[in-house]
Scaffold this active site. Structure first.
Site, PDB file in Angstrom:
ATOM      1  CB  ALA A 124      37.944  24.810  63.682  1.00 15.03           C
ATOM      2  CG  ASN A 192      32.250  21.480  57.564  1.00  6.24           C
ATOM      3  OD1 ASN A 192      31.725  20.658  56.821  1.00  6.24           O
ATOM      4  ND2 ASN A 192      32.350  22.760  57.248  1.00  6.24           N
ATOM      5  CG  HIS A 222      34.584  25.627  67.421  1.00  6.44           C
ATOM      6  ND1 HIS A 222      33.371  25.729  66.781  1.00  6.44           N
ATOM      7  CD2 HIS A 222      35.507  26.025  66.535  1.00  6.44           C
ATOM      8  CE1 HIS A 222      33.555  26.161  65.558  1.00  6.44           C
ATOM      9  NE2 HIS A 222      34.851  26.360  65.370  1.00  6.44           N
TER      10      HIS A 222
END
Ligand SMILES: NC(=O)C1=CN([C@@H]2O[C@H](COP(=O)(O)OP(=O)(O)OC[C@H]3O[C@@H](n4cnc5c(N)ncnc54)[C@H](OP(=O)(O)O)[C@@H]3O)[C@@H](O)[C@H]2O)C=CC1
Ligand SMILES: O=C([O-])CC(=O)C(=O)O
Length: 271
Positions: A124, A192, A222
């Site tokens: 991601a 992750n 993110h």
């Protein structure tokens, strides 16, 4: 044609299988597996052109060239060594499992021994290519700030152990500030990406992670900052959550699709 087995038929596994079914990736979807039989039934109902077998991992690895793990960090312990022992390549999306240095070393050693590859997709985040390039020289710091809606953090071991009342959060709140080594275990379904950054960069004990709960958000954010001998870069993605799993960003599923496409392609682009 490369024969694929997909382990885990949730948000990511389903998108990956649909991409194969639609001809977007030139591989054969030979088998799928999930611990919930209904998940495999639901998945197969969405496929028009391929009809994969449902095989447990020990059977699956006897027939395929590459296993894609898209299930959970716990599944990595079973799937990755089993695939490698059978001389199958393996792609693993639950990258946080590799914060366990013993697992990282034993699986890397196994891959070397059997001449196999372990693929860890970018998931991601954006910027792993730049971090990998930068790591050819000294990197001073890597920082990840992940911001998600509180409901996307529900059920995380850290939230449960610290009795964090996610419903009581009304504004932007930092709920974790520490190193990747701790973060990936504390939030196994949320960061992750911190593991991928750690492996590509300066390790689990030097990669800083901050997790922010923000009820005003509809996207998973993110933000990465890397400083090193090369200079510095920041990357920020505002991810649409996957339709069936708010913890997972849609980009993570697309990353698995593109990694598989890259593996099957003679042309390799990017770091
Ligand atoms: N690297 C990255 O950037 C990202 C990684 N991820 C990770 O990817 C993985 C898949 O994500 P996603 O598709 O959204 O997850 P989902 O929960 O939507 O689907 C996973 C499926 O796999 C099943 N499963 C889990 N463990 C096992 C096991 N040991 N054996 C058999 N089946 C199992 C799950 O069952 P059950 O519901 O019972 O657990 C579920 O049906 C997760 O580990 C997630 O944290 C996600 C987003 C980004
Ligand atoms: O999908 C995301 O936003 C990232 C994620 O869950 C993870 O890295 O585990």
């Amino acid at each position: 044609m490369l024969k694929i087995g997909v382990f885990g038929c949730g948000a990511i596994g389903t998108e990956l299988c649909k991409a194969i079914d639609s001809g977007h990736i030139d591989v054969e979807l030979y088998a799928v597996y999930d611990r919930h039989e209904q998940a495999t039934i639901d998945l197969k109902e969405q496929l028009r052109n391929v009809d994969p077998k449902v095989l447990e991992i020990v059977e699956m690895v006897k027939h395929v060239d590459l296993v894609v793990e898209c299930a959970s960090q716990q599944a990595v312990y079973e799937v990755v060594p089993t695939a490698l022992h059978a001389k199958c390549d393996v792609m693993s999306i639950s990258v946080g499992a590799f914060a366990d240095q013993n697992l990282l070393k034993t699986t890397t050693d196994l891959a070397k021994e059997y001449d196999c590859k372990i693929y860890l997709p970018s998931g991601a985040i954006a910027g792993l290519d730049g971090l990998k390039s930068a790591s050819a020289k000294t990197i001073y710091s890597v920082t990840l700030t992940t911001e998600k809606h509180p409901r996307s953090l529900a059920g995380a071991p850290y939230v449960i152990q610290n009795n964090i009342d996610l419903d009581a959060i009304t504004g932007k709140t930092v709920i974790f500030d520490g190193m990747a080594s701790e973060a990936v275990k504390a939030f196994p379904a949320n960061v992750n990406v911190a593991a991928s950054l750690s492996i590509a960069g300066i390790g689990f004990d030097r990669t800083k992670v901050r997790i922010v709960a923000n009820p005003a958000l509809s996207r998973n954010i993110h933000e990465i900052t890397v400083e090193g001998e090369f200079g510095m870069f920041t990357s920020r993605v505002e991810n649409v959550p996957a339709p069936t799993n708010p913890k997972t960003s849609y980009l993570a599923a697309l990353s698995a699709i593109s990694t598989l496409k890259k593996i099957a392609s003679p042309l390799q682009v990017g770091t």
